[in-house]
Design an enzyme around this catalytic site. Sequence first.
Site, PDB file in Angstrom:
ATOM      1  N   ASP A  33     122.936 -45.099-100.120  1.00  0.00           N
ATOM      2  CA  ASP A  33     123.947 -46.082-100.403  1.00  0.00           C
ATOM      3  C   ASP A  33     125.245 -45.274-100.816  1.00  0.00           C
ATOM      4  OD1 ASP A  33     123.340 -45.152-103.127  1.00  0.00           O
ATOM      5  OD2 ASP A  33     121.888 -46.877-103.190  1.00  0.00           O
ATOM      6  N   HIS A  80     118.545 -38.408 -96.951  1.00  0.00           N
ATOM      7  CA  HIS A  80     118.471 -39.101 -95.793  1.00  0.00           C
ATOM      8  C   HIS A  80     119.854 -39.554 -95.166  1.00  0.00           C
ATOM      9  CE1 HIS A  80     114.154 -40.305 -97.155  1.00  0.00           C
ATOM     10  NE2 HIS A  80     114.223 -39.282 -96.714  1.00  0.00           N
ATOM     11  N   CYS A  92     136.214 -42.320 -77.610  1.00  0.00           N
ATOM     12  CA  CYS A  92     135.342 -41.721 -76.454  1.00  0.00           C
ATOM     13  C   CYS A  92     134.645 -42.963 -75.799  1.00  0.00           C
ATOM     14  CB  CYS A  92     134.512 -40.512 -76.323  1.00  0.00           C
ATOM     15  SG  CYS A  92     133.013 -41.139 -77.142  1.00  0.00           S
ATOM     16  N   SER A 113     111.979 -43.563-108.388  1.00  0.00           N
ATOM     17  CA  SER A 113     111.233 -43.226-106.872  1.00  0.00           C
ATOM     18  C   SER A 113     109.749 -43.194-107.353  1.00  0.00           C
ATOM     19  CB  SER A 113     111.547 -41.874-106.425  1.00  0.00           C
ATOM     20  OG  SER A 113     110.753 -41.631-105.432  1.00  0.00           O
TER      21      SER A 113
HETATM   22  P1  NAD Z   1     110.811 -47.029-103.153  1.00  0.00           P
HETATM   23  O1  NAD Z   1     111.578 -48.051-102.839  1.00  0.00           O
HETATM   24  O2  NAD Z   1     109.559 -46.406-102.646  1.00  0.00           O
HETATM   25  O3  NAD Z   1     110.281 -47.209-105.038  1.00  0.00           O
HETATM   26  C1  NAD Z   1     111.570 -47.286-105.843  1.00  0.00           C
HETATM   27  C2  NAD Z   1     110.833 -47.431-107.319  1.00  0.00           C
HETATM   28  O4  NAD Z   1     111.783 -47.877-108.207  1.00  0.00           O
HETATM   29  C3  NAD Z   1     109.627 -48.537-107.249  1.00  0.00           C
HETATM   30  O5  NAD Z   1     108.584 -47.841-107.957  1.00  0.00           O
HETATM   31  C4  NAD Z   1     110.417 -49.442-108.264  1.00  0.00           C
HETATM   32  O6  NAD Z   1     109.515 -50.186-109.149  1.00  0.00           O
HETATM   33  C5  NAD Z   1     111.168 -48.539-109.079  1.00  0.00           C
HETATM   34  N1  NAD Z   1     112.367 -49.463-109.726  1.00  0.00           N
HETATM   35  C6  NAD Z   1     112.758 -50.662-109.461  1.00  0.00           C
HETATM   36  N2  NAD Z   1     113.897 -50.989-110.203  1.00  0.00           N
HETATM   37  C7  NAD Z   1     114.058 -49.919-110.955  1.00  0.00           C
HETATM   38  C8  NAD Z   1     115.088 -49.715-112.009  1.00  0.00           C
HETATM   39  N3  NAD Z   1     115.988 -50.582-112.442  1.00  0.00           N
HETATM   40  N4  NAD Z   1     114.988 -48.464-112.752  1.00  0.00           N
HETATM   41  C9  NAD Z   1     114.334 -47.642-112.364  1.00  0.00           C
HETATM   42  N5  NAD Z   1     113.068 -47.696-111.404  1.00  0.00           N
HETATM   43  C10 NAD Z   1     113.161 -48.944-110.821  1.00  0.00           C
HETATM   44  O7  NAD Z   1     111.843 -45.818-103.521  1.00  0.00           O
HETATM   45  P2  NAD Z   1     112.004 -44.644-102.773  1.00  0.00           P
HETATM   46  O8  NAD Z   1     110.583 -44.012-102.532  1.00  0.00           O
HETATM   47  O9  NAD Z   1     113.006 -44.091-103.045  1.00  0.00           O
HETATM   48  O10 NAD Z   1     112.481 -45.376-101.144  1.00  0.00           O
HETATM   49  C11 NAD Z   1     111.755 -45.160-100.046  1.00  0.00           C
HETATM   50  C12 NAD Z   1     112.735 -44.838 -99.106  1.00  0.00           C
HETATM   51  O11 NAD Z   1     113.484 -46.007 -98.779  1.00  0.00           O
HETATM   52  C13 NAD Z   1     113.615 -43.729 -99.505  1.00  0.00           C
HETATM   53  O12 NAD Z   1     113.682 -42.945 -98.478  1.00  0.00           O
HETATM   54  C14 NAD Z   1     114.862 -44.397 -99.466  1.00  0.00           C
HETATM   55  O13 NAD Z   1     115.992 -43.745 -98.660  1.00  0.00           O
HETATM   56  C15 NAD Z   1     114.979 -45.867 -98.693  1.00  0.00           C
HETATM   57  N6  NAD Z   1     115.715 -46.830 -99.399  1.00  0.00           N
HETATM   58  C16 NAD Z   1     116.933 -46.479-100.039  1.00  0.00           C
HETATM   59  C17 NAD Z   1     117.637 -47.394-100.559  1.00  0.00           C
HETATM   60  C18 NAD Z   1     119.273 -47.147-101.023  1.00  0.00           C
HETATM   61  O14 NAD Z   1     119.930 -46.350-100.366  1.00  0.00           O
HETATM   62  N7  NAD Z   1     119.788 -47.820-102.159  1.00  0.00           N
HETATM   63  C19 NAD Z   1     117.093 -48.687-100.892  1.00  0.00           C
HETATM   64  C20 NAD Z   1     115.808 -49.020-100.197  1.00  0.00           C
HETATM   65  C21 NAD Z   1     115.287 -47.924 -99.763  1.00  0.00           C
HETATM   66 ZN    ZN Z   2     132.876 -40.765 -79.478  1.00  0.00          ZN
END
Ligand code: NAD
Ligand code: ZN
Length: 246
Positions: free
Chosen positions: A105, A120, A155, A193
Amino acid sequence: MNSDIEKASQLVAAASSIVAFTGAGISAESGIPTYRGAGGLWTEYDPAKYANIDYFLADPAYYWRFFKEVRYPALIAAKPNRAHLAIAELEAKGQLRAVITQNIDGLHGEAGSKNIIELHGNTRKIGCLDCDADYGITEVYDRLEQALPPPCPSCGGRLKPRVVFFGESLPAGAMENAALAASECDLLLVVGSTLEVYPAASLPGIAKQNGANVIIVNVGQTALDHLADIRIDAKAGEVLSQITGS
Ligand code: NAD
Ligand code: ZN
């Protein structure tokens, strides 16, 4: 102040080479839903389709419709929250060496963090698969009314966000840089995470083996809670600034 938060803040205060490792949970309070855990993402769009490279190449219009209807409006509305800002401040104070993130993001950059390892990629950056030109998201969004999928303005080729889709490898060197940073830090601060996705989930073990302390701040359990010196089950935006003293 709760005693685990107090202990964590003492570890942070004593550390001089902190590395933060963040996942989707850190951005939840910025209004971007996580996949797993509380408030996980569910929309009519399926990540197995919009984030899969084979599907993207076969039907890019599906991704670009998702981008237009879901991704772009969410990104434009999202602002860094107190947790992103606390991490940027630690770097500005000279205590934090890098932030490694699984998120796409771009909110660490928006918060002012400089040394960011985006495992990523970053959805705010769009690239051309054919001529490698770079574009910003708004520039591309503005063209979606005319054509979907949007052709490259220079392009006519295929545009794709500079993010890692399922079926693609991580950007060259990203994981190596992350592992090196984790091996050299004196404190790894994990935020939002589940620590379930490898190879990123190997970072706490690498830090631990090299003598660093590990703090995990996450709502709900993670796969590596047993490695943590301190484990705080709380919302990142609510506790991180207490831990970092900002
Ligand atoms: P995940 O989605 O597996 O887990 C996120 C964790 O954060 C969960 O355990 C959840 O309970 C916890 N959580 C929720 N709200 C929270 C808060 N306010 N404070 C602290 N913890 C909180 O996370 P992941 O393993 O990072 O995601 C898996 C994949 O999905 C990653 O590779 C990621 O790139 C992608 N993803 C990215 C985004 C983004 O860019 N914002 C969003 C969704 C998924
Ligand atoms: Zn191009």
